[in-house]
Design a protein around this motif. Structure first.
Motif, short mmCIF file in Angstrom:
data_model
loop_
_atom_site.label_atom_id
_atom_site.label_comp_id
_atom_site.label_asym_id
_atom_site.label_seq_id
_atom_site.Cartn_x
_atom_site.Cartn_y
_atom_site.Cartn_z
N ILE A 74 0.89 -1.30 0.00
CA ILE A 74 -0.07 0.02 0.07
C ILE A 74 0.87 1.04 -0.05
O ILE A 74 0.49 2.13 -0.84
CB ILE A 74 -1.13 -0.13 1.21
CG1 ILE A 74 -2.07 -1.16 1.08
CG2 ILE A 74 -1.84 1.20 1.30
CD1 ILE A 74 -2.65 -1.56 2.21
N GLY A 111 2.84 1.83 -3.24
CA GLY A 111 1.84 2.48 -4.13
C GLY A 111 1.46 3.84 -4.18
O GLY A 111 0.70 4.34 -5.01
N SER A 112 1.47 4.17 -3.04
CA SER A 112 0.72 5.24 -2.63
C SER A 112 1.42 6.61 -2.12
O SER A 112 1.00 7.81 -2.13
CB SER A 112 -0.48 5.01 -1.50
OG SER A 112 0.11 4.82 -0.37
N THR A 113 2.88 6.31 -2.03
CA THR A 113 3.84 7.35 -1.60
C THR A 113 5.12 7.23 -2.20
O THR A 113 5.19 6.42 -2.98
CB THR A 113 4.10 7.13 0.11
OG1 THR A 113 4.98 6.06 0.14
CG2 THR A 113 2.94 6.95 1.04
N ARG A 127 7.04 -1.35 -7.42
CA ARG A 127 6.64 0.17 -7.23
C ARG A 127 6.37 0.54 -8.85
O ARG A 127 5.52 1.25 -9.28
CB ARG A 127 7.62 0.96 -6.58
CG ARG A 127 7.19 2.52 -6.62
CD ARG A 127 8.30 3.22 -5.79
NE ARG A 127 7.52 3.43 -4.60
CZ ARG A 127 8.23 4.01 -3.63
NH1 ARG A 127 9.40 4.32 -3.52
NH2 ARG A 127 7.62 4.30 -2.30
N GLU A 164 -0.77 2.78 -13.05
CA GLU A 164 -1.66 4.08 -12.78
C GLU A 164 -1.44 5.20 -13.82
O GLU A 164 -1.94 6.23 -13.66
CB GLU A 164 -1.14 4.59 -11.42
CG GLU A 164 -1.91 3.48 -10.29
CD GLU A 164 -1.77 3.89 -8.82
OE1 GLU A 164 -1.19 4.77 -8.70
OE2 GLU A 164 -2.18 3.22 -8.05
#
Length: 165
Positions: free
Chosen positions: A99, A102-104, A139, A146
């Motif tokens: 998580i 993928g988000s930071t 990553r 995305e």
């Protein structure tokens, strides 16, 4: 065990002793309960892992939370979860790491420390075992998937739109 003793007088005047269990209990040997009935027994450990996965703790600590011996806790945990407690902890940590990857834009080293690994090599080894790829590759894959979404424009309208005639 609760036993009730009844004395009954036989017609010969001798005392006979009859031993019986309470009416709601059976004298038969009970079958072991299915493993899904024991889920509540390990619930404190599962909650603790979920809330404290980033900290260091032992299997003995988890067993103590469940009021079980270490051996019984390991056996019960494996029966219910189909994995060892330590493997469950690693899966929880790696899931959280995915998580964050993928988000930071945090470094992989910082993420590994955030989820509870003291060394990058240990984090990389467990990540590779669970995800079948290195954290860096994960990553890149997430960012590549995305990217088309990031390039898509979302139009925003404010006010009324006049119909074209």
């Amino acid at each position: 065990m609760y036993m009730e003793i009844y004395r009954a007088e036989a017609g010969t005047g001798e005392n006979n002793i009859h031993v019986s269990s309470p009416p709601n209990l059976k004298n038969e040997k009970k079958n072991p309960a299915p493993s899904h009935d024991n889920r509540l027994g390990i619930a404190p450990a599962l909650d603790y892992i979920t809330q404290n996965y980033m900290q260091q703790f032992t299997i003995e600590d988890l067993a103590g939370l469940c009021h079980m011996s270490d051996t019984h806790f390991r056996r019960t945990f494996r029966e219910i979860m189909n994995t060892a407690p330590l493997d469950y902890l690693h899966n929880t940590r790696i899931t959280r790491a995915c998580i964050l990857l993928g988000s930071t834009q945090e470094s992989i080293l910082n993420i590994s420390e955030t989820v509870g690994y003291h060394t990058l090599s240990s984090f990389n080894r467990h990540f590779q075992q669970i995800m079948n790829m290195a954290p860096r590759d994960y990553r890149r894959e997430v960012m590549r998937q995305e990217k088309p979404l990031q390039d898509t424009a979302i139009l925003e309208y404010s006010g009324w739109i006049e119909p074209q005639i």
